[in-house]
Each structure stands twice: as structure tokens, then as C-alpha cells.
Scaffold this active site. Structure first.
Site, PDB file in Angstrom:
ATOM      1  N   ASP A  42       9.122   2.744   0.073  1.00 19.66           N
ATOM      2  CA  ASP A  42       7.974   3.353   0.890  1.00 19.66           C
ATOM      3  C   ASP A  42       8.297   3.006   2.463  1.00 19.66           C
ATOM      4  OD1 ASP A  42       5.742   3.856   2.099  1.00 19.66           O
ATOM      5  OD2 ASP A  42       4.421   3.441   0.610  1.00 19.66           O
ATOM      6  N   LYS A  90       3.792   8.482   9.106  1.00 14.48           N
ATOM      7  CA  LYS A  90       3.356   8.107  10.556  1.00 14.48           C
ATOM      8  C   LYS A  90       4.446   8.398  11.533  1.00 14.48           C
ATOM      9  CE  LYS A  90       0.713   4.498   8.304  1.00 14.48           C
ATOM     10  NZ  LYS A  90       0.781   4.059   7.103  1.00 14.48           N
ATOM     11  N   TYR A 118       1.030  -1.247  -0.053  1.00 13.39           N
ATOM     12  CA  TYR A 118      -0.002   0.025  -0.120  1.00 13.39           C
ATOM     13  C   TYR A 118       0.923   1.429  -0.215  1.00 13.39           C
ATOM     14  CZ  TYR A 118      -3.422   3.158   1.373  1.00 13.39           C
ATOM     15  OH  TYR A 118      -4.245   4.521   1.628  1.00 13.39           O
TER      16      TYR A 118
HETATM   17  C1  LIG Z   1       0.066   4.399   5.718  1.00 13.25           C
HETATM   18  C2  LIG Z   1       0.814   4.087   4.486  1.00 13.25           C
HETATM   19  C3  LIG Z   1       0.820   5.024   3.598  1.00 13.25           C
HETATM   20  C4  LIG Z   1      -0.248   6.147   3.342  1.00 13.25           C
HETATM   21  O1  LIG Z   1      -0.194   7.185   4.304  1.00 13.25           O
HETATM   22  P1  LIG Z   1      -1.203   8.246   4.842  1.00 13.25           P
HETATM   23  O2  LIG Z   1      -0.615   9.089   6.014  1.00 13.25           O
HETATM   24  O3  LIG Z   1      -2.276   7.296   5.245  1.00 13.25           O
HETATM   25  O4  LIG Z   1      -1.696   8.913   3.482  1.00 13.25           O
HETATM   26  C5  LIG Z   1       1.654   4.759   2.608  1.00 13.25           C
HETATM   27  N1  LIG Z   1       2.517   3.753   2.549  1.00 13.25           N
HETATM   28  C6  LIG Z   1       2.620   2.930   3.699  1.00 13.25           C
HETATM   29  C7  LIG Z   1       3.512   1.705   3.548  1.00 13.25           C
HETATM   30  C8  LIG Z   1       1.768   2.992   4.619  1.00 13.25           C
HETATM   31  O5  LIG Z   1       1.790   2.088   5.607  1.00 13.25           O
END
Ligand SMILES: *Cc1c(COP(=O)(O)O)cnc(C)c1O
Length: 426
Positions: free
Chosen positions: A239, A267, A144
Site C-alpha cells: 500500500d 494522495k 491504515y
Molecule cells: C490515506 C491512506 C489510505 C486511504 O486513502 P483515502 O484516499 O483517504 O481513502 C490508504 N492507505 C494509506 C497507506 C494511506 O495513507
């Protein structure tokens, strides 16, 4: 447990907010039942609107690595707020957090702050395209990267190698530029590259996946991707929205000793306020506006409250030399306890773990990609989730999320958690 007030609040919310939530996974659709409304949290505990207390394993989906309402973070935000919340001008604190982040993470010279992980990943891909002059990207099924159009793509059918939209509103035109591979399948990535020679700008992945449960890279998968990227002039984008500042100070680059070209954050870096960031070496970051032609901007990007929270959080992580060991020990303890408890009751399971991320899959196959992650028994998970909730343990309301441990968890909390699991009969 009684969820009377939560149910009433949810009913009200549904009248004015689609599904009653501002992010779908909060709605409990995957597990059934009514989401609980949290009123406050401190340390390892959540307190809901009915007065129930829960031991928390979601940590706001990652950020709360030191526990909720961590005092230095709260103090920093409160003090900053008194000076005004946004000026739309540069502020000194942006440089301070940038310097600290650059000093903690390998292979980055510069960092740009945004407001979410979604924005960070969306901007990283644009930068990769602008830097390489190429348009296609490779992503992995089950990873994601936020909800921007290029990532809401599923595998195309049959012989086509490009993806198709997995949400209405994403155009075929966008989907054809995102190629889908399977996690840990290096041969599949090679095949995609060979079928699209000279067209791929970047490969983006969660270097330790956390959005299909916790899935580890196998057999030097990251090193092999690095080599492929070097051979084909493709940028490797890690990511690290989930893993950054959680698995190690320097994230997965440090942990697995692999260099990424662009890294994204979210995060933990915001300490619970809306912050994302993307970072790279100078040569790449020089392509960003106003230095270069790749456009990217944000009215509230780098705003003082968010930066104060982030700076306090990163400072704590940078100075607490025991943190990652402490988290790892707690997670290992929990892992052993869960294994014993589930085995005692003959419940089929596979557990994946890296650092403070752990996931329990109700299947006996090795979970190494999306295909094996979906083999988990979802009915068992639903029952498990509600059993845990009723025992005061809050885990993510989806079988495809890992648990995130926070350092405020005590061994007594872990024992209570294991005890609750031991009373789950399947
Ligand atoms: C949570 C998440 C996102 C998206 O971040 P948001 O602040 O919710 O837009 C992107 N990549 C990874 C790996 C994530 O866990």
C-alpha cells in the site's frame, strides 16, 4: 492566535455535518480544541479564515509534495475544466498518466485508476482474492488501508488467530477473513501462515508505515515477507498510497529493492484531486473486468480534472531530478534541529524518518510497531500540538501521524519551526 471565525464556522458545520467534518481526524478530537478552517494555501503556507498563516507539515495528508497550489497543477486543472468535467467515456489523458506511472514504478505493466486510496486498497484485495482463489488476508496492526470493511479489524482475543471488527457495522463474517500481525514481526507472520495453510490470498502493508507515525521496516522485513509470499503462493501488496511518488519515483519498491505483486496509490498521484490507483503485472491485471472476471468500476474514475492534476504532478516529479534529494536534505535538517531543541529542554523523545516523512514520538523506546507507537506520551503531544499551532506551525492533530514535508518549505521555514520547538518546555 485568534480562531474566532474558525470557531463560528465549526459551530455551523456541526449542525449539518456529523462532527462538523467530512473525515474524523480533522475534528481535533485527539488533541482537543476547535479545528481551524482553511481558506487558501500557497506553497508551504496555509491561510485560515481568521487571517492567520501557518507553515504546513500535513500537505493535505501527503499529496502536496511540491507545496500548495503548485502552478503547473493548477494550470492543468483550470484548462481541463473549460473542456468539461466528466464524460463517462475513455479519454486520452488516462492513457498518458497510466504510461507515465508505469514508466516510473518498477514491476507494474498496467494500472487502474479509482477515486481514493480506500477504493484502491479495497480493489487490490479483491483482485488478489480473485487471482489466487483464496479468501484470507494478512494485515498489520497500525497500518491504515482506508475505511473499507476488511481493514477495520483489530486483533482478536486470546487463542483466536482471526481479527474482530473495530467499528460497528463491520460483520464478524468479514473480520474472520482478516488476520492481524505485528509490524516488523516476521515470526508472527510465519505463525499465521502456518495456521492457515493454503488460505491466504495476500499480505498487505504500508512498506514504510506512515499511519502510526513513521515506522521503517527493520532487518530486511520486506525481503523476508517477499520470500514467505513466494514460498506460499501469496501475493504481496504494497500500500503505497502514502509513500508512492513521495519517497522515490518508484516508491518503496525502488527504495528497498523489493518487488511487490500489487501496488496501491493515492494522495500524491492525484495532485490534490481525488485519485487512487492500483497496479500490477499484466498476468494479474488481466483478471480485472472487462478483461477478466474480477469486477471493479467507477462512474468518475479517471475523470479528466483528476487526471490532469495527477499527470501534471507526476510530470513534475519525473522531471525534477533534485526533488527527492532536496526533500531528504530538508527533512534531515529538521530532524537535527528537532533533536537539538528537544534535548535542550530534556524532553524524552524518539524520532523516526524516511525521506520526507518524519515523526516525533514522546517516548524513549524504539518505535518499530503499533505497540511501541502507543507508548508515546499523548498529554505531551497535545500540549506540543497546540504550542506549535499557536506559533504558526501546522502539524497533524494526532500523535499517530507523520509529518509530510513539501518542497516549497524554505530553510527559513525550517528554522522557524525549530525555534518554535525550542520554546516548548514539555
Ligand atoms: C490515506 C491512506 C489510505 C486511504 O486513502 P483515502 O484516499 O483517504 O481513502 C490508504 N492507505 C494509506 C497507506 C494511506 O495513507
Amino acid at each position: 492566535m485568534i480562531y474566532k471565525r474558525s470557531s463560528a464556522l465549526f459551530a455551523e458545520a456541526q449542525k449539518v455535518i456529523p462532527g462538523g467534518v467530512n473525515s474524523p481526524v480533522r475534528a481535533f478530537n485527539a488533541v482537543g480544541g476547535t479545528p481551524i478552517f482553511i481558506e487558501k494555501a500557497k506553497g508551504a503556507y496555509l491561510h485560515d479564515a481568521d487571517g492567520n498563516t501557518f507553515i504546513d507539515y500535513i500537505a493535505s495528508w501527503g499529496p502536496m509534495i511540491l507545496g500548495h497550489a503548485h502552478q503547473p497543477v493548477i494550470d492543468a486543472v483550470v484548462e481541463k475544466a473549460k473542456l468539461g468535467t466528466s464524460f463517462g467515456t475513455p479519454t486520452e489523458i488516462e492513457t498518458k498518466i497510466a504510461e507515465l506511472a508505469v514508466s516510473m514504478v518498477p514491476n507494474i505493466d498496467m494500472i487502474r485508476f479509482v477515486n481514493s486510496g480506500t477504493e484502491a486498497c479495497m480493489s487490490a484485495v479483491r483482485l488478489a482474492r480473485g487471482f489466487t482463489g483464496k479468501e484470507k488476508i494478512i494485515k498489520f496492526a497500525g497500518c491504515y488501508h482506508g475505511h473499507s470493511d476488511s481493514f477495520l479489524i483489530q486483533a482478536g482475543s486470546g487463542a483466536v488467530t482471526f481479527g474482530s471488527p473495530n467499528s460497528p457495522g463491520v460483520t464478524q463474517g468479514t473480520a474472520k477473513d482478516t488476520l492481524l500481525a505485528n509490524y516488523n514481526d516476521i515470526e508472527g507472520v510465519k505463525t499465521l501462515i502456518e495456521a492457515n495453510i493454503g488460505e491466504i490470498a495476500c499480505i498487505i502493508l504500508e512498506p514504510v508505515a506512515g499511519n502510526m507515525g513513521c515506522i521503517l521496516p527493520q532487518d530486511n522485513f520486506l525481503q523476508k515477507l517477499r520470500t514467505l509470499c513466494d514460498e506460499h503462493n501469496i501475493l504481496l501488496v504494497f500500500d503505497e498510497v502514502m509513500t508512492g511518488f513521495r519517497l522515490a519515483k518508484g516508491g518503496v519498491q525502488e527504495l528497498y529493492n523489493v518487488k511487490a505483486d500489487i501496488v496501491t496509490f493515492g494522495k500524491v498521484i492525484g495532485g490534490g484531486l481525488p485519485v487512487g490507483a492500483f497496479a500490477a503485472r499484466k498476468e494479474i491485471m488481466n483478471h480485472l473486468a472487462p478483461l477478466g472476471p474480477v469486477y471493479q468500476a467507477g462512474t468518475l474514475s479517471g475523470n479528466p480534472l483528476a487526471m490532469a492534476a495527477g499527470l501534471a504532478m507526476l510530470t513534475e516529479i519525473n522531471t525534477n531530478t533534485d526533488l527527492f534529494k532536496s526533500l531528504e536534505d530538508k527533512t534531515e535538517y529538521l530532524h537535527n534541529g528537532i533533536t537539538e531543541a528537544l534535548e535542550k529542554n530534556n524532553i524524552t523523545h524518539t524520532i523516526n524518518r524516511q525521506g520526507s516523512m518524519i515523526s516525533v514520538h514522546f517516548t524513549d523506546v524504539n518505535v518499530t510497531d503499533f505497540e511501541t507507537a502507543v507508548k508515546g506520551n499523548n498529554d505531551t503531544f497535545k500540549r506540543f500540538f497546540h504550542h506549535m499551532l499557536d506559533n504558526g506551525i501546522y502539524i497533524a492533530p494526532s500523535a499517530f501521524e507523520s509529518w509530510f514535508l513539501n518542497d516549497a518549505l524554505s530553510y527559513e521555514d525550517l528554522d522557524k519551526t525549530i525555534e518554535a520547538i525550542a520554546s516548548f518546555k514539555g
